[in-house]
Design a protein around this motif. Structure first.
Motif, PDB file in Angstrom:
ATOM      1  N   ASP A  11      21.295  31.659  36.072  1.00 17.52           N
ATOM      2  CA  ASP A  11      22.124  30.760  37.101  1.00 17.52           C
ATOM      3  C   ASP A  11      21.022  29.488  36.616  1.00 17.52           C
ATOM      4  O   ASP A  11      19.747  29.170  35.960  1.00 17.52           O
ATOM      5  CB  ASP A  11      21.213  31.504  38.529  1.00 17.52           C
ATOM      6  N   ASP A  12      22.124  28.098  36.190  1.00 18.82           N
ATOM      7  CA  ASP A  12      21.676  27.690  36.412  1.00 18.82           C
ATOM      8  C   ASP A  12      20.667  26.766  37.229  1.00 18.82           C
ATOM      9  O   ASP A  12      19.091  25.849  36.939  1.00 18.82           O
ATOM     10  CB  ASP A  12      22.086  26.485  35.782  1.00 18.82           C
ATOM     11  N   LEU A  13      20.147  27.105  38.533  1.00 14.47           N
ATOM     12  CA  LEU A  13      19.515  26.633  39.291  1.00 14.47           C
ATOM     13  C   LEU A  13      18.119  27.631  39.583  1.00 14.47           C
ATOM     14  O   LEU A  13      16.596  26.658  39.273  1.00 14.47           O
ATOM     15  CB  LEU A  13      19.954  26.651  41.180  1.00 14.47           C
ATOM     16  N   ASP A  14      18.244  28.873  39.635  1.00 17.37           N
ATOM     17  CA  ASP A  14      16.749  29.393  39.972  1.00 17.37           C
ATOM     18  C   ASP A  14      16.586  30.588  37.946  1.00 17.37           C
ATOM     19  O   ASP A  14      15.370  31.265  38.272  1.00 17.37           O
ATOM     20  CB  ASP A  14      16.838  30.469  40.634  1.00 17.37           C
ATOM     21  N   ASP A  15      17.298  30.211  37.099  1.00 19.28           N
ATOM     22  CA  ASP A  15      17.266  31.147  36.170  1.00 19.28           C
ATOM     23  C   ASP A  15      17.279  32.919  35.915  1.00 19.28           C
ATOM     24  O   ASP A  15      16.708  32.822  35.226  1.00 19.28           O
ATOM     25  CB  ASP A  15      16.301  30.534  35.147  1.00 19.28           C
ATOM     26  N   SER A  16      17.888  33.230  36.791  1.00 19.98           N
ATOM     27  CA  SER A  16      17.397  34.601  37.303  1.00 19.98           C
ATOM     28  C   SER A  16      19.009  34.920  36.359  1.00 19.98           C
ATOM     29  O   SER A  16      19.996  34.202  35.773  1.00 19.98           O
ATOM     30  CB  SER A  16      18.083  35.014  38.925  1.00 19.98           C
ATOM     31  N   PRO A  17      18.247  35.957  35.604  1.00 20.86           N
ATOM     32  CA  PRO A  17      20.103  36.699  35.283  1.00 20.86           C
ATOM     33  C   PRO A  17      20.875  37.621  35.867  1.00 20.86           C
ATOM     34  O   PRO A  17      20.943  37.169  37.175  1.00 20.86           O
ATOM     35  CB  PRO A  17      19.258  37.990  34.296  1.00 20.86           C
ATOM     36  N   LEU A  18      22.312  36.617  35.700  1.00 18.79           N
ATOM     37  CA  LEU A  18      23.468  37.448  35.813  1.00 18.79           C
ATOM     38  C   LEU A  18      24.461  38.302  35.129  1.00 18.79           C
ATOM     39  O   LEU A  18      24.613  37.928  33.666  1.00 18.79           O
ATOM     40  CB  LEU A  18      24.465  35.785  36.254  1.00 18.79           C
ATOM     41  N   GLN A  19      25.052  39.084  35.965  1.00 18.79           N
ATOM     42  CA  GLN A  19      26.344  39.892  35.040  1.00 18.79           C
ATOM     43  C   GLN A  19      27.371  39.212  34.957  1.00 18.79           C
ATOM     44  O   GLN A  19      27.728  37.901  35.506  1.00 18.79           O
ATOM     45  CB  GLN A  19      26.107  41.155  35.921  1.00 18.79           C
ATOM     46  N   GLU A  20      28.129  39.441  34.338  1.00 17.22           N
ATOM     47  CA  GLU A  20      29.820  37.942  33.879  1.00 17.22           C
ATOM     48  C   GLU A  20      29.520  38.435  35.172  1.00 17.22           C
ATOM     49  O   GLU A  20      30.396  37.010  35.605  1.00 17.22           O
ATOM     50  CB  GLU A  20      29.833  38.968  32.565  1.00 17.22           C
ATOM     51  N   ASP A  21      30.035  39.390  35.376  1.00 12.29           N
ATOM     52  CA  ASP A  21      31.388  39.586  37.269  1.00 12.29           C
ATOM     53  C   ASP A  21      30.799  38.387  38.586  1.00 12.29           C
ATOM     54  O   ASP A  21      31.024  38.339  39.307  1.00 12.29           O
ATOM     55  CB  ASP A  21      31.530  40.743  37.602  1.00 12.29           C
ATOM     56  N   GLU A  22      28.645  38.434  38.015  1.00 16.50           N
ATOM     57  CA  GLU A  22      28.413  37.659  39.098  1.00 16.50           C
ATOM     58  C   GLU A  22      27.973  36.122  38.885  1.00 16.50           C
ATOM     59  O   GLU A  22      27.536  35.258  39.393  1.00 16.50           O
ATOM     60  CB  GLU A  22      26.724  37.819  39.125  1.00 16.50           C
ATOM     61  N   VAL A  23      28.719  35.695  37.592  1.00 12.34           N
ATOM     62  CA  VAL A  23      28.413  34.110  37.618  1.00 12.34           C
ATOM     63  C   VAL A  23      29.908  33.555  38.236  1.00 12.34           C
ATOM     64  O   VAL A  23      30.309  33.994  38.319  1.00 12.34           O
ATOM     65  CB  VAL A  23      29.098  33.686  35.907  1.00 12.34           C
ATOM     66  N   ASN A  24      29.545  32.598  38.789  1.00 15.60           N
ATOM     67  CA  ASN A  24      29.988  31.381  39.699  1.00 15.60           C
ATOM     68  C   ASN A  24      29.994  30.549  39.276  1.00 15.60           C
ATOM     69  O   ASN A  24      28.822  29.427  38.640  1.00 15.60           O
ATOM     70  CB  ASN A  24      29.448  31.414  41.638  1.00 15.60           C
ATOM     71  N   ILE A  25      31.187  29.791  38.419  1.00 19.17           N
ATOM     72  CA  ILE A  25      30.888  28.562  37.394  1.00 19.17           C
ATOM     73  C   ILE A  25      31.605  27.144  38.451  1.00 19.17           C
ATOM     74  O   ILE A  25      32.603  27.336  38.980  1.00 19.17           O
ATOM     75  CB  ILE A  25      32.223  28.569  36.399  1.00 19.17           C
ATOM     76  N   ILE A  26      30.936  26.031  38.471  1.00 23.26           N
ATOM     77  CA  ILE A  26      31.378  25.024  39.569  1.00 23.26           C
ATOM     78  C   ILE A  26      31.304  24.190  38.799  1.00 23.26           C
ATOM     79  O   ILE A  26      30.198  23.657  37.919  1.00 23.26           O
ATOM     80  CB  ILE A  26      29.713  25.214  40.733  1.00 23.26           C
ATOM     81  N   ARG A  27      32.247  23.926  39.356  1.00 23.17           N
ATOM     82  CA  ARG A  27      32.739  22.042  37.932  1.00 23.17           C
ATOM     83  C   ARG A  27      32.905  21.202  39.030  1.00 23.17           C
ATOM     84  O   ARG A  27      33.526  21.355  40.411  1.00 23.17           O
ATOM     85  CB  ARG A  27      34.044  21.950  37.969  1.00 23.17           C
ATOM     86  N   PHE A  28      31.869  20.022  39.194  1.00 17.17           N
ATOM     87  CA  PHE A  28      32.157  18.817  39.915  1.00 17.17           C
ATOM     88  C   PHE A  28      31.988  17.134  39.319  1.00 17.17           C
ATOM     89  O   PHE A  28      31.521  17.499  38.381  1.00 17.17           O
ATOM     90  CB  PHE A  28      31.195  18.808  41.427  1.00 17.17           C
ATOM     91  N   SER A  29      31.613  16.443  39.758  1.00 16.99           N
ATOM     92  CA  SER A  29      31.912  15.217  39.865  1.00 16.99           C
ATOM     93  C   SER A  29      31.330  14.038  40.736  1.00 16.99           C
ATOM     94  O   SER A  29      31.497  13.952  41.792  1.00 16.99           O
ATOM     95  CB  SER A  29      33.020  14.557  38.998  1.00 16.99           C
ATOM     96  N   VAL A  30      30.957  13.663  39.943  1.00 18.01           N
ATOM     97  CA  VAL A  30      30.010  12.224  40.994  1.00 18.01           C
ATOM     98  C   VAL A  30      29.616  10.685  39.698  1.00 18.01           C
ATOM     99  O   VAL A  30      29.122  11.106  38.982  1.00 18.01           O
ATOM    100  CB  VAL A  30      28.803  12.474  41.474  1.00 18.01           C
ATOM    101  N   GLU A  31      30.686  10.136  40.656  1.00 17.45           N
ATOM    102  CA  GLU A  31      31.065   8.707  40.435  1.00 17.45           C
ATOM    103  C   GLU A  31      31.055   8.838  38.696  1.00 17.45           C
ATOM    104  O   GLU A  31      30.371   7.468  37.546  1.00 17.45           O
ATOM    105  CB  GLU A  31      29.122   7.987  39.830  1.00 17.45           C
ATOM    106  N   GLY A  32      32.023   9.155  38.854  1.00 20.77           N
ATOM    107  CA  GLY A  32      32.297   9.196  37.195  1.00 20.77           C
ATOM    108  C   GLY A  32      32.122  10.738  35.981  1.00 20.77           C
ATOM    109  O   GLY A  32      32.823  10.470  35.479  1.00 20.77           O
ATOM    110  N   THR A  33      31.151  11.243  36.174  1.00 14.78           N
ATOM    111  CA  THR A  33      30.593  11.707  35.323  1.00 14.78           C
ATOM    112  C   THR A  33      30.359  13.175  36.144  1.00 14.78           C
ATOM    113  O   THR A  33      30.498  13.920  37.458  1.00 14.78           O
ATOM    114  CB  THR A  33      28.787  11.578  35.771  1.00 14.78           C
ATOM    115  N   ASP A  34      31.277  14.009  35.135  1.00 14.67           N
ATOM    116  CA  ASP A  34      31.842  15.410  35.128  1.00 14.67           C
ATOM    117  C   ASP A  34      30.540  16.741  35.473  1.00 14.67           C
ATOM    118  O   ASP A  34      29.793  16.545  34.141  1.00 14.67           O
ATOM    119  CB  ASP A  34      32.947  15.887  34.869  1.00 14.67           C
ATOM    120  N   TYR A  35      30.431  17.741  35.802  1.00 15.14           N
ATOM    121  CA  TYR A  35      29.089  18.325  35.964  1.00 15.14           C
ATOM    122  C   TYR A  35      29.985  19.691  35.783  1.00 15.14           C
ATOM    123  O   TYR A  35      30.464  20.116  36.144  1.00 15.14           O
ATOM    124  CB  TYR A  35      27.554  18.277  36.530  1.00 15.14           C
TER     125      TYR A  35
END
Length: 104
Positions: A11-35
């Motif tokens: 997990d990119d926020l709290d660094d906890s390990p995740l199984q492949e089926d637990e990963v939620n990929i979040i895509r977002f943009s703020v002021e023209g920058t994609d994250y």
């Protein structure tokens, strides 16, 4: 000798390990920058809940209206409005702007 490569997700926020089926990929943009974030279900829910009031108050970007629209639909709309538009080729900027204004 055999080699096995293992992919581990965190997990990119709290660094906890995740199984492949637990990963939620979040895509977002703020002021023209994609994250991109890989988050657990709980952190993904918290992300969406935090953004909810901003998304509710926001309006869709006009360029997205055009990107999501089939050019044939724009031509049909323009013809129904009495605008002169060819059946093929580049759609004139004035027609695109009028469509954008009408659908924003």
């Amino acid at each position: 000798m055999a080699r096995q490569q293992i992919t581990q997700y965190f997990d990119d926020l709290d660094d906890s390990p995740l199984q492949e089926d637990e990963v939620n990929i979040i895509r977002f943009s703020v002021e023209g920058t994609d994250y991109v974030l890989d988050l657990s279900e709980d952190n993904a829910r918290a992300f969406h809940e935090a953004l909810e009031p901003f998304i509710t108050a926001a309006r869709e970007d006009a360029k997205d209206v055009l990107q999501k629209t089939d050019p044939a639909d724009i031509r049909t709309w323009a013809q129904n409005k009495g605008m002169d538009v060819a059946s093929r080729g580049k759609i004139p900027h004035a027609i695109l702007q009028a469509y954008r204004d009408a659908h924003s």
